[in-house]
Design a protein around this motif. Structure first.
Motif, PDB file in Angstrom:
ATOM      1  N   ALA A 106       0.826  -1.207   0.000  1.00  0.00           N
ATOM      2  CA  ALA A 106       0.000   0.000   0.000  1.00  0.00           C
ATOM      3  C   ALA A 106       0.862   1.260   0.000  1.00  0.00           C
ATOM      4  N   ALA A 107       1.910   1.255   0.820  1.00  0.00           N
ATOM      5  CA  ALA A 107       2.795   2.421   0.858  1.00  0.00           C
ATOM      6  C   ALA A 107       3.511   2.621  -0.475  1.00  0.00           C
ATOM      7  N   LEU A 108       3.929   1.535  -1.094  1.00  0.00           N
ATOM      8  CA  LEU A 108       4.589   1.646  -2.387  1.00  0.00           C
ATOM      9  C   LEU A 108       3.639   2.168  -3.460  1.00  0.00           C
ATOM     10  N   LEU A 109       2.407   1.669  -3.454  1.00  0.00           N
ATOM     11  CA  LEU A 109       1.426   2.158  -4.422  1.00  0.00           C
ATOM     12  C   LEU A 109       1.175   3.647  -4.232  1.00  0.00           C
ATOM     13  N   PHE A 110       1.050   4.066  -2.970  1.00  0.00           N
ATOM     14  CA  PHE A 110       0.860   5.497  -2.714  1.00  0.00           C
ATOM     15  C   PHE A 110       2.066   6.296  -3.186  1.00  0.00           C
ATOM     16  N   GLY A 111       3.274   5.780  -2.927  1.00  0.00           N
ATOM     17  CA  GLY A 111       4.459   6.514  -3.356  1.00  0.00           C
ATOM     18  C   GLY A 111       4.557   6.642  -4.867  1.00  0.00           C
ATOM     19  N   VAL A 112       4.204   5.571  -5.588  1.00  0.00           N
ATOM     20  CA  VAL A 112       4.266   5.628  -7.051  1.00  0.00           C
ATOM     21  C   VAL A 112       3.259   6.629  -7.602  1.00  0.00           C
ATOM     22  N   VAL A 113       2.018   6.541  -7.105  1.00  0.00           N
ATOM     23  CA  VAL A 113       0.985   7.458  -7.606  1.00  0.00           C
ATOM     24  C   VAL A 113       1.291   8.886  -7.200  1.00  0.00           C
ATOM     25  N   TRP A 114       1.810   9.076  -5.988  1.00  0.00           N
ATOM     26  CA  TRP A 114       2.153  10.437  -5.546  1.00  0.00           C
ATOM     27  C   TRP A 114       3.275  11.027  -6.405  1.00  0.00           C
ATOM     28  N   SER A 115       4.259  10.208  -6.762  1.00  0.00           N
ATOM     29  CA  SER A 115       5.355  10.717  -7.585  1.00  0.00           C
ATOM     30  C   SER A 115       4.898  11.115  -8.984  1.00  0.00           C
ATOM     31  N   ILE A 116       3.747  10.590  -9.416  1.00  0.00           N
ATOM     32  CA  ILE A 116       3.230  10.936 -10.741  1.00  0.00           C
ATOM     33  C   ILE A 116       2.226  12.080 -10.669  1.00  0.00           C
ATOM     34  N   THR A 117       1.272  11.999  -9.718  1.00  0.00           N
ATOM     35  CA  THR A 117       0.184  12.987  -9.669  1.00  0.00           C
ATOM     36  C   THR A 117       0.409  14.094  -8.646  1.00  0.00           C
ATOM     37  N   GLU A 118       1.321  13.886  -7.712  1.00  0.00           N
ATOM     38  CA  GLU A 118       1.660  14.863  -6.670  1.00  0.00           C
ATOM     39  C   GLU A 118       0.435  15.246  -5.832  1.00  0.00           C
ATOM     40  N   PRO A 123      -4.019  14.892   1.039  1.00  0.00           N
ATOM     41  CA  PRO A 123      -5.345  15.246   1.564  1.00  0.00           C
ATOM     42  C   PRO A 123      -5.932  16.457   0.839  1.00  0.00           C
ATOM     43  N   GLY A 124      -7.170  16.316   0.430  1.00  0.00           N
ATOM     44  CA  GLY A 124      -7.833  17.335  -0.371  1.00  0.00           C
ATOM     45  C   GLY A 124      -7.851  17.021  -1.850  1.00  0.00           C
ATOM     46  N   GLY A 125      -7.063  16.039  -2.289  1.00  0.00           N
ATOM     47  CA  GLY A 125      -7.043  15.640  -3.689  1.00  0.00           C
ATOM     48  C   GLY A 125      -8.079  14.561  -3.979  1.00  0.00           C
ATOM     49  N   ASN A 126      -8.413  14.417  -5.244  1.00  0.00           N
ATOM     50  CA  ASN A 126      -9.448  13.454  -5.630  1.00  0.00           C
ATOM     51  C   ASN A 126      -9.007  12.014  -5.386  1.00  0.00           C
ATOM     52  N   LEU A 127      -7.776  11.690  -5.750  1.00  0.00           N
ATOM     53  CA  LEU A 127      -7.311  10.314  -5.563  1.00  0.00           C
ATOM     54  C   LEU A 127      -7.244   9.940  -4.085  1.00  0.00           C
ATOM     55  N   PHE A 128      -6.812  10.878  -3.261  1.00  0.00           N
ATOM     56  CA  PHE A 128      -6.784  10.621  -1.827  1.00  0.00           C
ATOM     57  C   PHE A 128      -8.192  10.360  -1.299  1.00  0.00           C
ATOM     58  N   GLY A 129      -9.148  11.152  -1.743  1.00  0.00           N
ATOM     59  CA  GLY A 129     -10.525  10.961  -1.295  1.00  0.00           C
ATOM     60  C   GLY A 129     -11.103   9.639  -1.765  1.00  0.00           C
ATOM     61  N   ILE A 130     -10.841   9.264  -3.007  1.00  0.00           N
ATOM     62  CA  ILE A 130     -11.382   8.012  -3.540  1.00  0.00           C
ATOM     63  C   ILE A 130     -10.800   6.819  -2.794  1.00  0.00           C
ATOM     64  N   VAL A 131      -9.480   6.837  -2.592  1.00  0.00           N
ATOM     65  CA  VAL A 131      -8.843   5.721  -1.881  1.00  0.00           C
ATOM     66  C   VAL A 131      -9.347   5.646  -0.446  1.00  0.00           C
ATOM     67  N   THR A 132      -9.523   6.785   0.202  1.00  0.00           N
ATOM     68  CA  THR A 132     -10.016   6.791   1.579  1.00  0.00           C
ATOM     69  C   THR A 132     -11.427   6.236   1.660  1.00  0.00           C
ATOM     70  N   VAL A 133     -12.282   6.661   0.745  1.00  0.00           N
ATOM     71  CA  VAL A 133     -13.658   6.146   0.729  1.00  0.00           C
ATOM     72  C   VAL A 133     -13.664   4.643   0.474  1.00  0.00           C
ATOM     73  N   PHE A 134     -12.826   4.196  -0.445  1.00  0.00           N
ATOM     74  CA  PHE A 134     -12.783   2.765  -0.759  1.00  0.00           C
ATOM     75  C   PHE A 134     -12.335   1.953   0.448  1.00  0.00           C
ATOM     76  N   ILE A 135     -11.248   2.389   1.102  1.00  0.00           N
ATOM     77  CA  ILE A 135     -10.722   1.629   2.243  1.00  0.00           C
ATOM     78  C   ILE A 135     -11.719   1.635   3.396  1.00  0.00           C
ATOM     79  N   CYS A 136     -12.295   2.796   3.680  1.00  0.00           N
ATOM     80  CA  CYS A 136     -13.248   2.886   4.793  1.00  0.00           C
ATOM     81  C   CYS A 136     -14.515   2.076   4.505  1.00  0.00           C
ATOM     82  N   ALA A 137     -15.013   2.150   3.265  1.00  0.00           N
ATOM     83  CA  ALA A 137     -16.207   1.374   2.915  1.00  0.00           C
ATOM     84  C   ALA A 137     -15.933  -0.115   2.979  1.00  0.00           C
ATOM     85  N   LEU A 138     -14.771  -0.524   2.495  1.00  0.00           N
ATOM     86  CA  LEU A 138     -14.410  -1.936   2.558  1.00  0.00           C
ATOM     87  C   LEU A 138     -14.276  -2.404   4.002  1.00  0.00           C
TER      88      LEU A 138
END
Length: 682
Positions: A106-118, A123-138
């Motif tokens: 999970a940390a590696l995936l976040f690091g890869v996506v962060w290095s591309i999309t910054e 927090p406050g970004g769309n990808l952060f919100g989507i991942v948070t909603v997905f993890i919390c809902a799951l």
């Protein structure tokens, strides 16, 4: 003798980690289990006399301190911290290693996506919100799924997913960090809608359609239409919704939830309740058709609500949208039936990709073209036609589509819950919505009871069917926000308010009916339904007794396949099993095997004529081999060609940041592959 003399005068054999119990024979000697601090030493002695006899002596000596633990390849554990080392071994194993691996991924995936999309991953970004909603809902779904009540069906996990989204939306500190643009949210919900519609279309059984009894048709259509009309009437006078929006709300609430009904029915069917009367089979078969009717009515009403012009013209347009969706679905379904061809590799993966791609394209494309009412129906029809063409081969496709739904289900319910802001809800709207929902449920239960009056059920079975036909969840989450998303895209405030009212009542219906419906089915099933009286028949899991089982071609063919051997047939022959009952009261079934001409087994067409046999072999219909492969990969080849056509080059534009990111990803893959290819020994 020579062999004995060739051995060294002394040799040593060390065995670590043994106990003091007796050990099996090793070589020509008896070996004892040793403690951790003991080793085994075998001494070979040559006597001083001229005799050539060689003797051996086994002695025990203290174990050397630098020996390592054979299990962990580390120093042996000290007695003072043995329990700690067993719980946390080094290097880690078991659950601890599993958790470290998952967290690292999970940390590696976040690091890869962060290095591309910054910023999008912060927090406050769309990808952060989507991942948070997905993890919390799951997580919410998993926690609710852990709640087990004896002799009751499990609480639907979707309830926890929905509540997780509501909590994320209404916690002040979290709300600011978990931000998702409404266009991103609407797109993800539409993708989830396309996936669930494709899954529903694949789940339809063509043979069940032909064999549906009148009671199944009544249960599938009657309660849905009556509840939709009741909700439209009540919401128009209580909530002040226009008639067309009342029917939109009515068809949203009119669908029953397979996610609640089917698992509960399977649990009752496993225990034998209602099996002889066919109650679980009836409800599971009618559920799919009930959902399709509700979705068709919803898409038609949405098309009318957002159309401009006269009322009669909008009604006519809604009918044309339904017709257009069916025609497009038939065309796409026939395409999926033949492409990719059966001789290609990874057939299930390619079919699943094309099915999901066409489903998403139908839902989004219909909105772009301006006929939103046709997208959902087109998806249902294309999935159904493709499944009929694939027959038994659709099972792996259903499995892949089911995995896609496992990914989008937490997103769908989490995003639906995140649309609800408790502080912004109007108490009057909530109260009137609950009143309309309760009135509609009462009418639905009563009318469902009427629909099964002449179906051969007793009073308790009729009451159970009426109560089991009320849970709502999946369809309400899938289509509840569609009208709101369309109103937001058109930026019409009044329609946005209507859409929010529809979504609010849809969420309330899920929270109210999903757990209550599951509990009612689990509590009332054993008390209102009967178990089969014939134990042997109960083991067969049938819906009719042995004497009443209808003899069909499919059943006879399967029986013959299981009990007899086939002969190899030529292309122009097929095997037919004729099964009939004699005129006498006896239930003996006789069989006769005959050979009759058939179509080509490969192409499912008439056998090729001799005059054009070569042409049929080179260009078969439907296409196979290289031709079908090229057609399947046509989009990729078209992209390569379009990039190199001067006139089209200006239209094929890719931002340099996107291009650079993709090239960097490819570079990382190449470097990783090169590193794996290095041989350390060389």
């Amino acid at each position: 003798m020579d062999d004995a003399q060739s051995r060294p005068h002394s040799s040593r054999s060390v065995c670590s980690q043994r106990t003091e119990d007796e050990c099996p024979v090793v070589g020509n000697h008896d070996e004892r289990h040793l403690s951790v601090n003991q080793t085994l030493q075998v001494l070979v002695r040559r006597p001083d006399s001229p005799s050539t006899t060689v003797t051996e002596e086994t002695v025990f000596i203290p174990r050397v301190v630098h020996s390592v633990d054979a299990c962990t390849n580390t120093d042996p554990p000290h007695k003072c911290c043995g329990w700690l080392r067993r719980q946390c071994p080094c290097p880690p194993r078991g659950l601890l290693a599993y958790i470290i691996t998952k967290v690292s991924m999970a940390a590696l995936l976040f690091g890869v996506v962060w290095s591309i999309t910054e910023k999008e991953c912060l927090p406050g970004g769309n990808l952060f919100g989507i991942v948070t909603v997905f993890i919390c809902a799951l997580t919410g779904g998993k926690l609710v799924g852990l709640i087990r009540i004896p002799s009751l069906p499990p609480i639907p996990p979707l309830l926890g997913m929905l509540l997780a989204g509501v909590l994320l939306r209404n916690i002040p500190v979290v709300t600011e960090a978990v931000y998702i643009d409404f266009r991103w949210s609407a797109s993800l919900r539409n993708i989830a809608l396309a996936v669930i519609l494709a899954r529903a279309g694949l789940g339809l059984d063509a043979s069940a359609l032909k064999k549906l009894k009148a009671v199944c048709v009544r249960v599938a259509m009657g309660p849905c239409l009556i509840e939709a009309s009741t909700v439209a009437l009540v919401s128009h006078f209580l909530m002040g919704l226009p008639w067309i929006w009342g029917f939109i709300l009515g068809f949203v609430l009119g669908a029953v939830s397979p996610a609640v009904v089917v698992p509960s029915m399977l649990l009752l069917q496993k225990d034998g309740y209602g099996l002889e009367q066919g109650v679980p089979t009836l409800l599971m078969a009618a559920g799919s058709f009930d959902d399709i009717l509700a979705i068709t009515g919803f898409t038609t009403c949405v098309g009318i609500a957002f159309a401009t012009g006269s009322t009669w013209f909008n009604i006519l347009r809604g009918g044309l949208e339904v017709l257009g969706g069916m025609v497009a679905g038939l065309a796409f379904g026939f395409f999926l039936h033949y492409f990719p061809s059966k001789d290609q590799k990874d057939l299930a993966v390619k079919r699943s990709f094309l099915l999901l791609g066409l489903s998403v394209f139908s839902v989004f494309g219909s909105n772009v073209v301006g006929i939103p009412g046709s997208g959902g129906l087109c998806t249902l029809v294309l999935a159904f036609v493709a499944g009929v063409g694939w027959k038994k081969a659709k099972a792996p496709v259903e499995e892949i589509v089911g995995k896609a739904w496992d990914v989008f289900q937490p997103l769908l319910f989490g995003l639906i819950g995140a649309e609800i802001t408790i502080s912004a809800l109007d108490p009057r709207t909530v109260g009137l919505g609950l009143a309309a929902l309760c009135i509609a449920l009462t009418v639905r239960i009563f009318f469902t009871f009427l629909m099964v009056l002449c179906a051969g059920f007793n009073f308790k079975e009729k009451l159970f069917i009426a109560l089991a036909w009320m849970p709502k969840a999946t369809v309400q989450a899938a289509i509840g926000s569609t009208a709101l998303d369309m109103a937001r895209s058109k930026q019409e405030k009044q329609m946005e308010q209507y859409g929010m009212d529809v979504l609010t009542v849809a969420v309330l219906s899920i929270l109210l009916t999903a757990p209550i419906g599951a509990l009612l089915i689990g509590l009332c099933g054993p008390r209102l339904l009967q178990r089969p009286k014939n134990p042997e028949w109960a083991m067969s899991q049938g819906a009719l007794s042995a004497s009443e089982t209808p003899v069909t071609y499919e059943r006879a063919f399967q029986t013959f396949h299981d009990g007899h051997c086939f002969r190899h047939l030529s292309v122009n022959q097929t095997l037919q099993v004729l099964v009939w009952r004699p005129n006498s009261p006896s239930t003996t079934v006789t069989e006769e095997t005959v050979f009759i001409p058939r179509v080509d087994a490969c192409t499912n067409t008439d056998p090729p004529h001799k005059c054009c046999g070569w042409l049929h072999r080179q260009c078969p219909c439907p296409p196979r081999g290289l031709l079908a492969y090229i057609i399947t990969k046509g989009m990729l080849l078209a992209g390569v060609l379009l990039r190199n056509i001067p006139v089209v080059t200006e239209a094929v534009y890719i931002d340099f940041r996107w291009s650079a990111s993709l090239r960097n990803i490819a570079l990382a893959v190449i470097l990783a592959r090169a590193g794996l290819g290095l041989d350390a020994s060389v």
